[in-house]
Design a protein around this motif. Structure first.
Motif, PDB file in Angstrom:
ATOM      1  N   ASN A 108       0.829  -1.202   0.000  1.00  0.00           N
ATOM      2  CA  ASN A 108       0.000   0.000   0.000  1.00  0.00           C
ATOM      3  C   ASN A 108       0.864   1.254   0.000  1.00  0.00           C
ATOM      4  O   ASN A 108       0.485   2.274  -0.584  1.00  0.00           O
ATOM      5  CB  ASN A 108      -0.934   0.007   1.205  1.00  0.00           C
ATOM      6  N   TYR A 111       3.656   1.689  -1.548  1.00  0.00           N
ATOM      7  CA  TYR A 111       3.997   1.945  -2.956  1.00  0.00           C
ATOM      8  C   TYR A 111       2.808   2.545  -3.696  1.00  0.00           C
ATOM      9  O   TYR A 111       2.946   3.489  -4.465  1.00  0.00           O
ATOM     10  CB  TYR A 111       4.433   0.654  -3.645  1.00  0.00           C
ATOM     11  N   ALA A 112       1.632   1.976  -3.473  1.00  0.00           N
ATOM     12  CA  ALA A 112       0.437   2.450  -4.180  1.00  0.00           C
ATOM     13  C   ALA A 112       0.149   3.908  -3.847  1.00  0.00           C
ATOM     14  O   ALA A 112      -0.126   4.718  -4.734  1.00  0.00           O
ATOM     15  CB  ALA A 112      -0.764   1.570  -3.826  1.00  0.00           C
ATOM     16  N   ASN A 159       2.706   6.168  -5.464  1.00  0.00           N
ATOM     17  CA  ASN A 159       2.635   6.136  -6.912  1.00  0.00           C
ATOM     18  C   ASN A 159       1.449   6.928  -7.445  1.00  0.00           C
ATOM     19  O   ASN A 159       1.567   7.690  -8.404  1.00  0.00           O
ATOM     20  CB  ASN A 159       2.531   4.670  -7.350  1.00  0.00           C
ATOM     21  N   ASN A 160       0.283   6.727  -6.847  1.00  0.00           N
ATOM     22  CA  ASN A 160      -0.915   7.420  -7.305  1.00  0.00           C
ATOM     23  C   ASN A 160      -1.857   7.543  -6.116  1.00  0.00           C
ATOM     24  O   ASN A 160      -2.658   6.671  -5.838  1.00  0.00           O
ATOM     25  CB  ASN A 160      -1.581   6.635  -8.439  1.00  0.00           C
ATOM     26  N   GLU A 179      -4.400   9.416  -5.475  1.00  0.00           N
ATOM     27  CA  GLU A 179      -5.835   9.461  -5.710  1.00  0.00           C
ATOM     28  C   GLU A 179      -6.397   8.063  -5.927  1.00  0.00           C
ATOM     29  O   GLU A 179      -7.462   7.716  -5.410  1.00  0.00           O
ATOM     30  CB  GLU A 179      -6.116  10.359  -6.918  1.00  0.00           C
ATOM     31  N   ALA A 180      -5.643   7.268  -6.708  1.00  0.00           N
ATOM     32  CA  ALA A 180      -6.094   5.894  -6.943  1.00  0.00           C
ATOM     33  C   ALA A 180      -6.170   5.135  -5.629  1.00  0.00           C
ATOM     34  O   ALA A 180      -7.110   4.367  -5.405  1.00  0.00           O
ATOM     35  CB  ALA A 180      -5.142   5.191  -7.897  1.00  0.00           C
ATOM     36  N   ALA A 181      -5.187   5.364  -4.750  1.00  0.00           N
ATOM     37  CA  ALA A 181      -5.182   4.680  -3.464  1.00  0.00           C
ATOM     38  C   ALA A 181      -6.385   5.096  -2.630  1.00  0.00           C
ATOM     39  O   ALA A 181      -7.054   4.259  -2.023  1.00  0.00           O
ATOM     40  CB  ALA A 181      -3.883   4.985  -2.720  1.00  0.00           C
ATOM     41  N   TYR A 200       8.274   4.511  -5.989  1.00  0.00           N
ATOM     42  CA  TYR A 200       9.299   3.615  -6.522  1.00  0.00           C
ATOM     43  C   TYR A 200      10.532   3.669  -5.640  1.00  0.00           C
ATOM     44  O   TYR A 200      10.954   4.752  -5.242  1.00  0.00           O
ATOM     45  CB  TYR A 200       9.666   4.020  -7.955  1.00  0.00           C
TER      46      TYR A 200
END
Lengths: 333, 497
Positions: free
Chosen positions: A201, A203-204, A207-208, A210-212, A275
């Motif tokens: 999580n 990483y998520a 990385n993004n 909003e997506a998370a 990353y």
């Protein structure tokens, strides 16, 4: 994990190739320039290098997690100093002295708890106010350092406990205590980041974000845990280091945050988050320590060392940018 | 069907934003096993309605019923737990993570100690991917996939739960024909499992192929529901734009000058290839196509923001190489960008400073910027473009969309361009101001500017253009004159038919 692509291999291998290059360079250059009799790649020298990497290294591992998350923590140097003061000063308290050597684990506990609490303060502010972690921890960097000075003014805080020194100077299977702590932290955090839901999580989110959020990951509490973790690691780093040295200056740990960030970035972790790898950060820490030692070995002074490390950092980031370009279709800037 | 309970029903939904009534008492229902199309022009309120349904916005009035139970959708997560799944048009993926991790984002299967159960994760994901018949596996990194495949990952997310209703927002915008077939199979499968499907799209052929009913929104209001089998494109279009197919073509009222801009075989990697067209002085050329067809990228290349990989740009018959936007501006090319707030304006700066931004370097008196010269330019274009603002000190962020757009246009007109490129001139602008902007574009052409208008709205392109260039997937498919263009022809040209 995911299928490895050549580009990923290049990215993750780069730091280790750089370390090998450093070793070769300093071994050869050392033959001509060194004032010392010993070869650079002397086994004891390498063991010492690992031990000296530990204080920054343990912090850099925590910094990797924070940066993968898309945050940053500038207060780790001050947390390091404050935890060190708590460690040494607490052993001079009367009730602690009455406990004999049992005071040691308790002092460790106090120091580590200090780190966790300071980290939790950072995390709570980032979560609840939504202010950028850079600003929050810039503030707490100054604030925590202020606490360090309030504690004992300009005076160093000292306490030597010989049992503790013996423990810190011990070598198990050839490696120093500090090295074992570094390797242990690397292993546990690597497992955390690659094998657990919490790590994935992280990483998520980096990385993004909003997506998370859309996927229902609770970002705020997640940040809080990671700030507590880096606070704990900064304190652990202090515990490992000051068990041996027994004396804290109020300015100790200054710029540690920047050295840690440098190591993390050299290891390839993205400043923007999403990353990065714990193992590569270990590579970054070793690479920096090699540079310092190696340049010292061939007779360079501290100022030159800093200049060279600075130049290398910029060169690495430039190379990284070139590797990541999408080619000619990209918008000009 | 009327005896069944709807899978999902909305009643009297009202949602207002400052200055706009985005939804005005919309009621709408979808039955289990039904594919229900939701249509309307851009800005008609479709996305707002879907965001209310997906828990992203809270309605001011009205209620949502799931299987006739009144429900409050407080968050996207809650909507998903109630079985309402939203497949976003914009990708909402973490590109450094694997396909499996993205599909199960936020709900990764766990073992003890919070460890990820990778075996279960990959097995479940591969099962889902098998039904989608895609060419990648659960372990592939999302960043390595094409946009179309990323869209398939987004679709796969809907299949991780037992949904009651799935909302597809323009799912085919970036899919190839083969992938569309797979998508329609997925939708058919959902249908057979009694899931209600809401399908938002602009593509009539798809709508008529797969949907059972069509509901139309216009200007935030519900305009009716039609049975797909009993209606035709004309009737739907009429509901959507509120008038019979009178698309009020532009009629040329002035004579054209010489060719101002010519583009020959211009290419930029895979973004667009071999694009050729001309624009004459006094002419408006409309570029029409779907999002991603390469229209904006052409404009950016002409404006020096991208480096062409081939072809020529000719200004007044002379070949030029445009290295940068500064270069383009010096040669008389101006671009009013698509994203007004992000690319066109500095929202926290006042009207005057925004307008003089490109030339403020030349407006100095001694070491300082000359206030007088700046205000003179602002006054000139405020009058010329009829910009309604209390004064030049007003922050641009406080103006209405239409007036903001006029500031951007004024900014570029004050640079005395020959060629003016306007990308999506009326995006996010209310209906009244739209026609004002349209008239302004026509006027500018009449004054001798060569104007390129890029738009995704058909009525707009038809209304302002002397000629229309239709694009599909990076290529010019057809060119129409205002006199010969038909709506059918345009749709076919931009759908690659």
């Amino acid at each position: 994990m995911a299928n490895f692509k050549r580009k990923d291999l290049v990215k993750q291998g780069a730091i280790w190739a750089f370390i090998v290059a450093e070793l070769i360079f300093f071994s050869i250059a050392g033959e001509f320039l060194s004032v010392s009799e010993k070869a650079f790649m002397d086994f004891d020298n390498m063991l010492l290098l690992l031990k000296q990497s530990a204080p920054i290294g343990i912090i850099a591992v925590g910094m990797t997690i924070i940066m993968v998350n898309g945050n940053i923590d500038l207060s780790v140097g001050a947390t390091f100093a404050l935890a060190a003061i708590v460690l040494l000063d607490s052993m001079t308290w009367p009730f602690m002295q009455a406990m004999g050597n049992w005071a040691i684990p308790l002092a460790w506990l106090f120091a580590l708890a200090t780190g966790v609490i300071l980290g939790a303060i950072n995390g709570l502010i980032v979560w609840k106010t939504g202010v950028d972690a850079f600003i929050v921890t810039l503030g707490s960097m100054l604030g925590y350092r202020g606490l360090v000075f309030i504690y004992n003014g300009e005076q160093p805080t000292s306490h030597l406990n010989w049992t503790l020194v013996d423990f810190a100077e011990a070598q198990f299977l050839g490696l120093h205590t500090a090295t074992w702590f570094l390797l242990g932290v690397v292993l546990l955090c690597w497992l955390l980041m690659t094998r657990t839901v919490h790590g994935r999580n992280a990483y998520a989110i980096g990385n993004n974000r909003e997506a998370a959020v859309n996927a229902g990951i609770r970002v705020g509490p997640h940040f809080l845990w990671n700030f507590m973790l880096i606070g704990f690691l900064a304190a652990l780093s202090a515990v490992v280091f000051y068990s041996e040295s027994g004396s804290v200056n109020p300015n100790d740990g200054m710029l540690y945050e920047l050295w840690a960030i440098t190591a993390v970035v050299l290891g390839g972790t993205k400043l923007s988050g999403g990353y990065g790898s714990i193992i590569s950060t270990l590579g970054g820490v070793i690479a920096i320590q090699l540079l310092r030692k190696g340049l010292g070995h061939i007779g360079a002074d501290t100022e030159t060392v800093n200049l060279v490390i600075g130049l290398i950092l910029i060169a690495v980031l430039f190379l990284d940018r070139q590797l990541n370009r999408k080619g000619k279709e990209e918008l000009r800037t | 069907m009327s005896t069944q309970t709807p899978a999902l029903r909305l009643e009297g939904i009202v949602k207002t934003f400052p200055g706009v009534r985005a939804l005005d008492g919309v009621s709408f229902s979808v039955m289990p096993g039904e594919v229900h199309a939701l249509m309307g022009e851009n800005g008609a309120g479709k996305s707002t309605l879907m965001k209310v349904l997906g828990g992203i916005y809270q309605p001011d009035e009205g209620q949502i019923f799931i299987a006739e139970d009144a429900t409050v959708m407080s968050s996207p997560l809650q909507a998903k737990s109630k079985g309402v799944v939203f497949i976003h048009q914009e990708l909402s993926l973490a590109d450094e993570l694997s396909v499996a991790e993205n599909i199960y984002l936020g709900e990764l299967p766990r073992k003890s100690l919070g460890r990820v159960d990778w075996e279960k994760l990959y097995a479940q994901t591969d099962d889902i991917l098998k039904t989608l018949n895609v060419g990648f596996n659960a372990r592939t990194k999302v960043g390595d996939l094409s946009i179309a495949n990323q869209q398939m990952v987004e679709i796969a997310r809907a299949l991780t739960v037992e949904p009651r209703a799935v909302i597809f927002d323009e799912p085919t915008a970036s899919l190839t024909d083969a992938e569309k077939v797979v998508l329609f199979e997925v939708i058919a499968d959902l249908q057979s499992r009694d899931v209600g499907v809401i399908y938002i799209s602009h593509r009539m052929e798809e709508i008529f192929k797969i949907t059972d009913r069509i509901s139309v929104l216009r200007d935030g209001q519900y305009r009716g529901t039609l049975n797909t089998k009993e209606t035709n494109e004309e009737e739907v279009t009429q509901l959507m734009i509120g008038r019979k197919l009178d698309l009020s073509r532009n009629e040329m009222t002035h004579s054209l000058g010489p060719v101002a801009l010519e583009v020959r075989n211009l290419s930029c990697g895979k973004l667009f290839e071999n694009v050729s067209f001309t624009v004459r002085e006094g002419e408006v050329v409309g570029f029409y196509g779907l999002v991603g067809a390469g229209r904006t990228e052409i404009a950016e290349t002409i404006f020096g923001l991208r480096e062409p990989s081939g072809g020529e740009i000719l200004l007044d018959g002379e070949g030029v190489t445009v290295h940068s936007p500064a270069d383009a501006i010096a040669r008389g090319i101006s671009l009013v960008p698509e994203d007004r707030k992000g690319q066109g304006l500095v929202l926290g700066m006042n009207c005057r400073d925004n307008m003089t931004l490109p030339q403020v370097d030349d407006m100095t008196a001694g070491p300082f910027v000359s206030d007088g010269a700046e205000i003179a330019i602002f006054d000139q274009y405020r009058d010329k473009l009829d910009i309604r603002t209390p004064g030049w000190r007003q922050m641009v962020g406080n103006l209405s969309g239409g007036n903001q757009q006029k500031i951007v246009i004024g900014k570029w007109l004050s640079m005395h361009p020959k060629v003016l490129i306007v990308d999506e001139p009326t995006r996010g602008i209310d209906v009244g101001s739209k026609s004002e902007i349209h008239n302004l574009i026509r006027e500018l052409a009449a004054q001798g500017y060569a104007v390129i208008v890029i738009s995704s709205e058909m009525p707009e392109v038809l209304h302002v253009s002397d000629r229309i260039v239709a694009m599909y997937a990076g290529k010019v498919t057809r060119e129409f004159t205002a006199a010969e263009v038909t709506e059918d022809g345009l749709i076919q040209a931009i759908s690659g038919l």
